[in-house]
Design an enzyme around this catalytic site. Structure first.
Site, PDB file in Angstrom:
ATOM      1  N   ASN A 169       7.072 -11.714   0.009  1.00 52.57           N
ATOM      2  CA  ASN A 169       6.914 -10.443   0.709  1.00 52.57           C
ATOM      3  C   ASN A 169       7.934 -10.444   1.843  1.00 52.57           C
ATOM      4  O   ASN A 169       7.677 -10.957   2.934  1.00 52.57           O
ATOM      5  CB  ASN A 169       5.481 -10.332   1.241  1.00 52.57           C
ATOM      6  CG  ASN A 169       5.156  -8.945   1.775  1.00 52.57           C
ATOM      7  OD1 ASN A 169       6.039  -8.201   2.182  1.00 52.57           O
ATOM      8  ND2 ASN A 169       3.876  -8.614   1.793  1.00 52.57           N
ATOM      9  N   LYS A 202       6.924 -13.578   4.165  1.00 56.67           N
ATOM     10  CA  LYS A 202       5.615 -14.103   3.805  1.00 56.67           C
ATOM     11  C   LYS A 202       5.702 -14.590   2.366  1.00 56.67           C
ATOM     12  O   LYS A 202       6.311 -13.943   1.518  1.00 56.67           O
ATOM     13  CB  LYS A 202       4.544 -13.018   3.921  1.00 56.67           C
ATOM     14  CG  LYS A 202       4.176 -12.621   5.340  1.00 56.67           C
ATOM     15  CD  LYS A 202       3.184 -11.475   5.343  1.00 56.67           C
ATOM     16  CE  LYS A 202       1.912 -11.836   4.611  1.00 56.67           C
ATOM     17  NZ  LYS A 202       0.950 -10.702   4.566  1.00 56.67           N
ATOM     18  N   ARG A 218       7.710  -8.178  -3.389  1.00 66.34           N
ATOM     19  CA  ARG A 218       7.309  -6.863  -2.904  1.00 66.34           C
ATOM     20  C   ARG A 218       8.578  -6.086  -2.586  1.00 66.34           C
ATOM     21  O   ARG A 218       9.397  -6.504  -1.776  1.00 66.34           O
ATOM     22  CB  ARG A 218       6.453  -6.978  -1.652  1.00 66.34           C
ATOM     23  CG  ARG A 218       6.074  -5.611  -1.075  1.00 66.34           C
ATOM     24  CD  ARG A 218       5.581  -5.731   0.343  1.00 66.34           C
ATOM     25  NE  ARG A 218       5.270  -4.421   0.918  1.00 66.34           N
ATOM     26  CZ  ARG A 218       5.222  -4.168   2.221  1.00 66.34           C
ATOM     27  NH1 ARG A 218       5.489  -5.131   3.088  1.00 66.34           N
ATOM     28  NH2 ARG A 218       4.931  -2.968   2.648  1.00 66.34           N
ATOM     29  N   HIS A 270       2.756   1.197   1.112  1.00 64.51           N
ATOM     30  CA  HIS A 270       1.599   0.300   1.213  1.00 64.51           C
ATOM     31  C   HIS A 270       0.776   0.311  -0.078  1.00 64.51           C
ATOM     32  O   HIS A 270      -0.424   0.011  -0.071  1.00 64.51           O
ATOM     33  CB  HIS A 270       0.704   0.663   2.408  1.00 64.51           C
ATOM     34  CG  HIS A 270       1.329   0.379   3.736  1.00 64.51           C
ATOM     35  ND1 HIS A 270       1.383   1.307   4.741  1.00 64.51           N
ATOM     36  CD2 HIS A 270       1.934  -0.733   4.221  1.00 64.51           C
ATOM     37  CE1 HIS A 270       2.000   0.786   5.801  1.00 64.51           C
ATOM     38  NE2 HIS A 270       2.349  -0.448   5.503  1.00 64.51           N
ATOM     39  N   LEU A 280      -3.749  -0.120   8.731  1.00 63.87           N
ATOM     40  CA  LEU A 280      -3.265  -0.040  10.111  1.00 63.87           C
ATOM     41  C   LEU A 280      -2.689  -1.378  10.535  1.00 63.87           C
ATOM     42  O   LEU A 280      -3.380  -2.398  10.541  1.00 63.87           O
ATOM     43  CB  LEU A 280      -4.414   0.346  11.057  1.00 63.87           C
ATOM     44  CG  LEU A 280      -5.192   1.614  10.694  1.00 63.87           C
ATOM     45  CD1 LEU A 280      -6.291   1.875  11.707  1.00 63.87           C
ATOM     46  CD2 LEU A 280      -4.263   2.819  10.588  1.00 63.87           C
ATOM     47  N   GLY A 281      -1.414  -1.365  10.884  1.00 61.13           N
ATOM     48  CA  GLY A 281      -0.738  -2.564  11.341  1.00 61.13           C
ATOM     49  C   GLY A 281       0.551  -2.165  12.016  1.00 61.13           C
ATOM     50  O   GLY A 281       0.693  -1.035  12.494  1.00 61.13           O
ATOM     51  N   ARG A 328       7.854   2.630  14.740  1.00 61.92           N
ATOM     52  CA  ARG A 328       8.230   3.868  14.054  1.00 61.92           C
ATOM     53  C   ARG A 328       7.344   5.015  14.537  1.00 61.92           C
ATOM     54  O   ARG A 328       6.157   4.808  14.794  1.00 61.92           O
ATOM     55  CB  ARG A 328       8.120   3.683  12.539  1.00 61.92           C
ATOM     56  CG  ARG A 328       9.234   2.833  11.944  1.00 61.92           C
ATOM     57  CD  ARG A 328       8.941   2.459  10.508  1.00 61.92           C
ATOM     58  NE  ARG A 328       8.213   1.192  10.421  1.00 61.92           N
ATOM     59  CZ  ARG A 328       7.600   0.754   9.309  1.00 61.92           C
ATOM     60  NH1 ARG A 328       7.618   1.492   8.217  1.00 61.92           N
ATOM     61  NH2 ARG A 328       6.981  -0.407   9.316  1.00 61.92           N
ATOM     62  N   ASP A 351       2.927  -4.615  19.982  1.00 66.25           N
ATOM     63  CA  ASP A 351       1.776  -5.440  19.634  1.00 66.25           C
ATOM     64  C   ASP A 351       0.514  -4.839  20.263  1.00 66.25           C
ATOM     65  O   ASP A 351       0.367  -4.829  21.487  1.00 66.25           O
ATOM     66  CB  ASP A 351       1.997  -6.868  20.133  1.00 66.25           C
ATOM     67  CG  ASP A 351       0.963  -7.840  19.601  1.00 66.25           C
ATOM     68  OD1 ASP A 351      -0.206  -7.441  19.439  1.00 66.25           O
ATOM     69  OD2 ASP A 351       1.322  -9.007  19.375  1.00 66.25           O
ATOM     70  N   ILE A 384      -4.230  -4.460  12.268  1.00 63.93           N
ATOM     71  CA  ILE A 384      -5.063  -3.773  13.255  1.00 63.93           C
ATOM     72  C   ILE A 384      -6.393  -3.375  12.632  1.00 63.93           C
ATOM     73  O   ILE A 384      -7.465  -3.564  13.218  1.00 63.93           O
ATOM     74  CB  ILE A 384      -4.334  -2.534  13.817  1.00 63.93           C
ATOM     75  CG1 ILE A 384      -3.093  -2.961  14.610  1.00 63.93           C
ATOM     76  CG2 ILE A 384      -5.259  -1.703  14.694  1.00 63.93           C
ATOM     77  CD1 ILE A 384      -2.227  -1.786  15.067  1.00 63.93           C
ATOM     78  N   GLU A 440      -2.242  -7.993  -0.622  1.00 70.35           N
ATOM     79  CA  GLU A 440      -0.973  -7.565  -1.203  1.00 70.35           C
ATOM     80  C   GLU A 440      -0.323  -8.667  -2.037  1.00 70.35           C
ATOM     81  O   GLU A 440       0.161  -8.425  -3.145  1.00 70.35           O
ATOM     82  CB  GLU A 440      -0.016  -7.132  -0.097  1.00 70.35           C
ATOM     83  CG  GLU A 440      -0.411  -5.870   0.631  1.00 70.35           C
ATOM     84  CD  GLU A 440       0.477  -5.596   1.831  1.00 70.35           C
ATOM     85  OE1 GLU A 440       1.050  -4.497   1.885  1.00 70.35           O
ATOM     86  OE2 GLU A 440       0.591  -6.468   2.696  1.00 70.35           O
TER      87      GLU A 440
END
Length: 343
Positions: A11, A18, A67, A155, A179-180, A211, A253, A299, A329
């Site tokens: 990913n 990841k 991904r 996503h 949400l992240g 963003r 963050d 989040i 994912e």
């Protein structure tokens, strides 16, 4: 394809990777090793992964899954990577310049290090291919729409994983809030995407870490005309300088924002919650009601303060059942990869 195999799921982000080695047996997926690498762009993260596999006496992968955020207008299904697919991926760079180039570079690195292993591209846009025409169409002239300018949604691997976990008992009308640092919402009817917040690129939709989400296009025209912004400067603004980072004056963050005590950090949190509430309501409208609201992503899974604030503003809808679920994912990447890998 044999029943069981080992898949290296990658990913790739703009500045991190990841990874996970998974044993896939049919639809079952077991993580043998997971991790994340961060470092300079010229480093070789694959060397570290291979070293980690060796030190733990883990099997070598039988296939590699990636991904890929955007496949462009001509690729909307997960697929084996061959020369034709590489051409499509190179074309897709224009649709997601922050995400696709590093992922394509990783595919090429894997080909050099593992020349005999099959590789599979798993697209975040694939889950949203089921959206009806009214949801995917952007209000632009036909010649532009025919060139591939539409709402793609992203996503998708995360949303797929939630739908899979809910299983046969999935309610008819589900809103999933991923949400992240990247954030979006999806309206899911009977397990299929019917609407989502992100558009042509992963920049649109709700407020994110760096963003802005949906933004009056006149703002960009103003910056070009009055401030002399060109495409490169605009791209930097909307990909790396806006969102929570722009609102707070420095951090994207949410955990740090909670710990700060100033007007800018409070405004950033309030705007995030406000926009998330509005867009959840929009997804409810697309579904004609709601049976379940799912929170996932960094989040969504870990920030009870933000979740509770969002829910507090949705009480007018009535009693909305909500759940917190862990996105999977990378497991989805592993499953798709093995299912698309020949014997």
């Amino acid at each position: 394809m044999s029943a069981t195999g080992h898949v290296l799921a990658l990913n790739t982000g703009s500045s991190s990777l990841k990874y996970g080695l998974y044993r896939v047996d049919g639809d079952r997926c077991e993580a043998l090793l997971t991790g994340q690498t961060d470092g300079p762009a010229d480093a070789d993260p694959l060397a570290g992964i291979v070293d980690a596999l060796s030190k733990q006496s883990l099997p070598s992968p039988d296939a590699i899954g990636h991904r890929i955020v955007h496949g462009g207008p001509r690729v909307r299904k997960h697929a084996r990577i061959d020369e034709a697919m590489m051409t499509h991926l190179d074309e897709a760079r224009a649709f997601a310049p922050l995400h696709v180039p590093p992922a394509v570079d990783m595919v090429k690195r894997c080909k050099e290090r593992f020349p005999d292993l099959p590789q599979v591209a798993c697209f975040d846009t694939a889950f949203h291919a089921s959206m009806p025409l009214v949801a995917k169409t952007l209000p632009l002239p036909a010649d532009l729409r025919e060139g591939g300018i539409e709402r793609y949604g992203f996503h998708g691997l995360s949303y797929e994983s939630i739908v899979r976990q809910l299983g046969d008992g999935i309610p008819s009308r589900v809103v999933i809030a991923h949400l992240g640092n990247g954030a979006s919402l999806c309206a899911v009817r009977d397990g299929r995407s019917v609407d989502t917040t992100m558009g042509l690129t992963p920049t649109g939709g709700i407020v994110m870490g760096t963003r802005p989400g949906d933004l009056d296009p006149g703002v960009l025209l103003y910056l070009m005309r009055e401030r002399g912004y060109d495409a490169e400067r605009l791209e930097k603004l909307v990909d790396r300088e806006a969102g929570l980072k722009g609102l707070s004056g420095g951090t994207s963050d949410m955990r740090k924002l909670h710990a700060m005590d100033n007007e800018a950090s409070k405004l950033a949190q309030d705007v995030f919650v406000h926009v998330a509430r509005k867009q959840i309501a929009a997804m409810v409208a697309s579904l004609g009601g709601i049976d379940l609201l799912v929170f996932t992503g960094g989040i969504g899974e870990n920030d009870a303060v933000t979740r509770d604030a969002i829910l507090a503003g949705l009480q007018w809808i009535g009693d909305v059942p909500s759940r917190v679920m862990v996105t999977e994912e990378d497991e989805q990447i592993a499953r798709h990869t093995w299912h698309l890998t020949p014997t």
